[in-house]
Scaffold this motif. Structure first.
Motif, mmCIF file in Angstrom:
data_model
loop_
_atom_site.group_PDB
_atom_site.id
_atom_site.type_symbol
_atom_site.label_atom_id
_atom_site.label_comp_id
_atom_site.label_asym_id
_atom_site.label_seq_id
_atom_site.Cartn_x
_atom_site.Cartn_y
_atom_site.Cartn_z
ATOM 1 N N LEU A 111 0.860 -1.433 0.511
ATOM 2 C CA LEU A 111 0.052 0.268 -0.169
ATOM 3 C C LEU A 111 0.324 1.104 0.097
ATOM 4 C CD1 LEU A 111 -2.659 1.220 0.172
ATOM 5 C CD2 LEU A 111 -2.422 1.071 2.384
ATOM 6 N N CYS A 112 2.210 1.251 0.899
ATOM 7 C CA CYS A 112 2.757 2.042 1.247
ATOM 8 C C CYS A 112 3.765 2.842 -0.107
ATOM 9 C CB CYS A 112 3.880 2.309 2.197
ATOM 10 S SG CYS A 112 2.665 2.792 3.561
ATOM 11 N N LYS A 113 4.141 1.840 -0.686
ATOM 12 C CA LYS A 113 4.561 1.413 -2.256
ATOM 13 C C LYS A 113 3.889 2.273 -3.170
ATOM 14 C CE LYS A 113 7.146 -1.922 -5.377
ATOM 15 N NZ LYS A 113 6.057 -2.118 -7.047
ATOM 16 N N TRP A 114 2.730 1.653 -3.735
ATOM 17 C CA TRP A 114 1.621 2.550 -4.519
ATOM 18 C C TRP A 114 1.428 3.440 -3.983
ATOM 19 C CZ3 TRP A 114 -2.521 -2.856 -4.707
ATOM 20 C CH2 TRP A 114 -1.427 -3.792 -5.043
ATOM 21 N N ILE A 115 1.253 4.097 -3.406
ATOM 22 C CA ILE A 115 0.791 5.759 -2.769
ATOM 23 C C ILE A 115 1.696 6.376 -3.454
ATOM 24 C CG2 ILE A 115 0.126 7.015 -1.634
ATOM 25 C CD1 ILE A 115 -1.343 5.055 -0.033
ATOM 26 N N LEU A 116 2.973 6.473 -2.893
ATOM 27 C CA LEU A 116 4.220 6.487 -2.814
ATOM 28 C C LEU A 116 4.672 7.177 -4.600
ATOM 29 C CD1 LEU A 116 6.714 5.499 0.286
ATOM 30 C CD2 LEU A 116 5.456 8.664 -0.085
ATOM 31 N N ASN A 117 4.088 5.932 -5.089
ATOM 32 C CA ASN A 117 4.652 5.908 -7.067
ATOM 33 C C ASN A 117 3.589 5.896 -7.334
ATOM 34 O OD1 ASN A 117 7.267 4.576 -6.171
ATOM 35 N ND2 ASN A 117 6.595 2.824 -6.583
ATOM 36 N N LEU A 118 1.865 7.017 -6.686
ATOM 37 C CA LEU A 118 1.625 7.148 -7.583
ATOM 38 C C LEU A 118 1.358 8.528 -8.479
ATOM 39 C CD1 LEU A 118 -2.170 6.871 -5.695
ATOM 40 C CD2 LEU A 118 -1.445 5.838 -8.154
ATOM 41 N N LYS A 147 -4.995 7.267 19.410
ATOM 42 C CA LYS A 147 -4.072 7.061 18.941
ATOM 43 C C LYS A 147 -3.781 6.287 17.945
ATOM 44 C CE LYS A 147 -4.893 2.171 21.596
ATOM 45 N NZ LYS A 147 -5.481 1.826 20.764
ATOM 46 N N ASN A 148 -3.736 6.024 17.171
ATOM 47 C CA ASN A 148 -4.143 5.031 16.089
ATOM 48 C C ASN A 148 -3.836 6.169 15.359
ATOM 49 O OD1 ASN A 148 -4.395 2.686 16.571
ATOM 50 N ND2 ASN A 148 -6.871 2.278 16.458
ATOM 51 N N TYR A 149 -3.870 7.419 14.839
ATOM 52 C CA TYR A 149 -3.513 8.394 14.321
ATOM 53 C C TYR A 149 -2.012 8.643 14.357
ATOM 54 C CZ TYR A 149 -4.296 12.666 11.894
ATOM 55 O OH TYR A 149 -3.773 13.863 10.985
ATOM 56 N N SER A 150 -1.944 7.974 12.743
ATOM 57 C CA SER A 150 -0.515 7.901 12.688
ATOM 58 C C SER A 150 -0.034 8.003 11.393
ATOM 59 C CB SER A 150 -0.064 6.397 12.663
ATOM 60 O OG SER A 150 -0.786 5.531 12.013
ATOM 61 N N ARG A 151 1.177 8.630 10.280
ATOM 62 C CA ARG A 151 1.949 7.927 9.444
ATOM 63 C C ARG A 151 0.977 7.577 8.444
ATOM 64 N NH1 ARG A 151 7.642 6.300 9.110
ATOM 65 N NH2 ARG A 151 7.168 6.668 7.529
ATOM 66 N N LEU A 152 0.670 6.399 8.984
ATOM 67 C CA LEU A 152 -0.312 5.510 7.640
ATOM 68 C C LEU A 152 -1.446 5.935 7.061
ATOM 69 C CD1 LEU A 152 0.666 2.558 6.297
ATOM 70 C CD2 LEU A 152 -0.637 1.347 8.392
ATOM 71 N N THR A 153 -2.182 6.361 8.588
ATOM 72 C CA THR A 153 -3.136 7.453 7.994
ATOM 73 C C THR A 153 -3.263 8.380 7.036
ATOM 74 O OG1 THR A 153 -3.907 7.446 11.042
ATOM 75 C CG2 THR A 153 -4.989 8.098 9.297
ATOM 76 N N ILE A 154 -2.325 9.345 7.869
ATOM 77 C CA ILE A 154 -1.756 10.749 6.695
ATOM 78 C C ILE A 154 -1.570 10.297 4.977
ATOM 79 C CG2 ILE A 154 -0.292 12.440 6.479
ATOM 80 C CD1 ILE A 154 0.056 12.236 9.636
ATOM 81 N N LEU A 155 -0.583 9.034 4.646
ATOM 82 C CA LEU A 155 -0.420 8.969 3.770
ATOM 83 C C LEU A 155 -1.460 8.357 2.355
ATOM 84 C CD1 LEU A 155 2.180 8.566 1.736
ATOM 85 C CD2 LEU A 155 2.715 6.488 2.465
ATOM 86 N N SER A 156 -1.637 7.276 3.716
ATOM 87 C CA SER A 156 -3.692 6.719 2.817
ATOM 88 C C SER A 156 -4.506 7.350 3.047
ATOM 89 C CB SER A 156 -4.072 5.606 3.554
ATOM 90 O OG SER A 156 -2.844 4.841 4.150
ATOM 91 N N ASN A 157 -4.352 8.483 3.319
ATOM 92 C CA ASN A 157 -6.107 9.614 3.246
ATOM 93 C C ASN A 157 -5.330 10.391 2.422
ATOM 94 O OD1 ASN A 157 -8.270 8.861 5.527
ATOM 95 N ND2 ASN A 157 -6.912 8.120 6.173
ATOM 96 N N TRP A 158 -4.467 10.516 2.007
ATOM 97 C CA TRP A 158 -3.864 11.265 1.052
ATOM 98 C C TRP A 158 -4.260 11.735 0.145
ATOM 99 C CZ3 TRP A 158 1.391 11.527 -2.019
ATOM 100 C CH2 TRP A 158 0.967 12.385 -2.390
ATOM 101 N N ARG A 159 -3.965 10.151 -0.706
ATOM 102 C CA ARG A 159 -4.699 9.954 -2.205
ATOM 103 C C ARG A 159 -5.913 9.399 -2.178
ATOM 104 N NH1 ARG A 159 -1.126 11.138 -6.425
ATOM 105 N NH2 ARG A 159 -2.507 10.877 -7.287
ATOM 106 N N LEU A 160 -5.990 8.612 -1.144
ATOM 107 C CA LEU A 160 -7.091 7.823 -1.254
ATOM 108 C C LEU A 160 -8.510 8.118 0.313
ATOM 109 C CD1 LEU A 160 -4.624 5.055 -1.350
ATOM 110 C CD2 LEU A 160 -6.229 5.695 -3.105
#
Ligand code: SAH
Length: 262
Positions: A111-118, A147-160
Motif C-alpha cells: 500500500l505504501c509503495k503504491w501510494i508513493l509511486n502514484l 492513539k491510532n492516528y499515524s503516518r499510515l493514516t496520513i499517507l493513505s488518506n492523502w490520495r485515497l
C-alpha cells in the motif's frame, strides 16, 4: 492437496459469505481485474463468476502456479512474480480493480509503495480491495486526536478515500491466523494536495511522529529551523502532539518543506 506455507503467509479464505461479499463490493462485470496472491484460487473463482473482461493474477509460489494453470488456464493471465518487484504501472494499459488477500506484512508495504509511486494526473486502478490485520487497518482509518492516528493514516488518506467493509474472524481462513482481519476498500481521490515528491511527506511524518507523546516543537525546529513565518501561516501550535495535527496541515508542512529545498 496443497500444504499452506507459513513463509508466504498463506491463509486461504474459505468462508463463502465473505467471498461473496468481496465480489459484490464493486461492479466487476466487463472490468479489468488484478488479484494479488490468488493462492488456491478461492476468490479467483468467485471473481470469474462475475464475468470480468480480463483477469490478471500475480502469485509468487511455484507450486500454486501449477495449480492455477490447471484450474484456470485460458481464463486468467498468470504472472509468476513477487508483487513487491512488479512495477504496478505496467501491468495493464487499462485501469484495474485490485483484490488482495496478501500476507499482512506485505499488505502495508505494498500500500505504501503504491501510494508513493502514484502519478499526479493518473491512477492505474479504480479500486483497491485489500485485507489487513485489524491493528493495521485501525491505523489506516483512524481519526485525528486518537492513539491510532499515524503516518499510515496520513499517507493513505492523502490520495485515497477509504471504507471499512467488514472485520473477518480467523475461522474464515484455513489455516486460521492468530489475529482478526479487516477488509478495506480504497478509491482514488480526484482532488488532493499536490506535492513535488511524496517522499517528502514521508520525511515530514517520520520526523513528527518519531516521539508521539512529545510536543511537535522539537521536530518542527529540526526541519524548519524555528521558521516563524511558517508557524504563523499554518497557524501551528507547537505545544500540540503529532496526533493532534490534521492531515491538511501535514500536507501544507510538506509543501513548505519542499519550498525550502528548492
Ligand atoms: N487470496 C487467497 C490466498 C491468500 S494467502 C485466498 O484468499 O484464499 C496469501 C497468498 O499470497 C498466497 O497465495 C501466497 O503464496 C501469496 N504471496 C505471498 N507473498 C507474495 C508475494 N510477495 N508476491 C505475490 N504473492 C505472494
Amino acid at each position: 492437496m496443497i500444504k499452506a506455507k507459513k513463509s508466504l503467509g498463506q491463509n486461504f479464505l474459505i468462508d463463502k459469505n465473505i467471498l461473496e461479499k468481496i465480489v459484490n463490493i464493486t461492479d466487476i462485470k466487463d472490468k479489468n481485474i488484478l488479484e494479488i496472491g490468488p493462492g488456491t484460487g478461492n476468490l479467483t473463482s468467485y471473481i470469474l463468476k462475475k464475468n470480468p473482461k480480463k483477469m490478471y493474477v500475480i502469485e509468487k509460489d511455484d507450486e500454486l502456479i501449477d495449480l492455477l494453470n490447471n484450474d484456470f488456464k485460458d481464463k486468467i493471465e498468470i504472472i509468476h512474480r513477487d508483487i513487491l518487484e512488479v512495477n504496478e504501472n505496467t501491468i495493464s494499459e487499462n485501469k484495474l480493480i485490485v483484490f488482495g488477500n496478501l500476507p499482512y506484512n506485505i499488505s502495508t508495504e505494498i500500500l505504501c509503495k503504491w501510494i508513493l509511486n502514484l502519478k499526479n494526473d493518473n491512477y492505474w486502478f479504480t479500486d483497491l480491495v485489500l485485507m489487513f490485520q485489524k491493528e493495521v487497518a485501525d491505523r489506516i482509518i483512524s481519526r485525528i486526536d486518537t492513539k491510532n492516528y499515524s503516518r499510515l493514516t496520513i499517507l493513505s488518506n492523502w490520495r485515497l478515500n477509504i471504507k471499512k467493509i467488514c472485520e473477518i474472524k480467523p475461522s474464515s481462513f484455513s489455516p486460521r491466523p492468530k489475529i482478526d482481519s479487516v477488509l478495506l476498500h480504497f478509491v482514488p481521490k480526484k482532488k488532493f494536495h499536490l506535492l513535488d515528491n511524496p517522499k517528502n511527506l514521508e520525511t515530514i511524518t517520520r520526523t513528527f511522529f518519531e516521539h508521539r507523546r512529545k510536543m511537535i516543537k522539537k521536530p518542527f525546529n529540526k526541519l524548519f529551523n524555528g521558521n516563524k513565518e511558517i508557524i504563523k501561516k499554518l497557524n501551528l501550535d507547537l505545544d500540540l502532539r503529532p496526533q493532534n495535527i490534521n492531515i491538511e496541515t501535514y500536507l501544507k508542512l510538506t509543501s513548505e518543506y519542499e519550498n525550502l529545498l528548492c
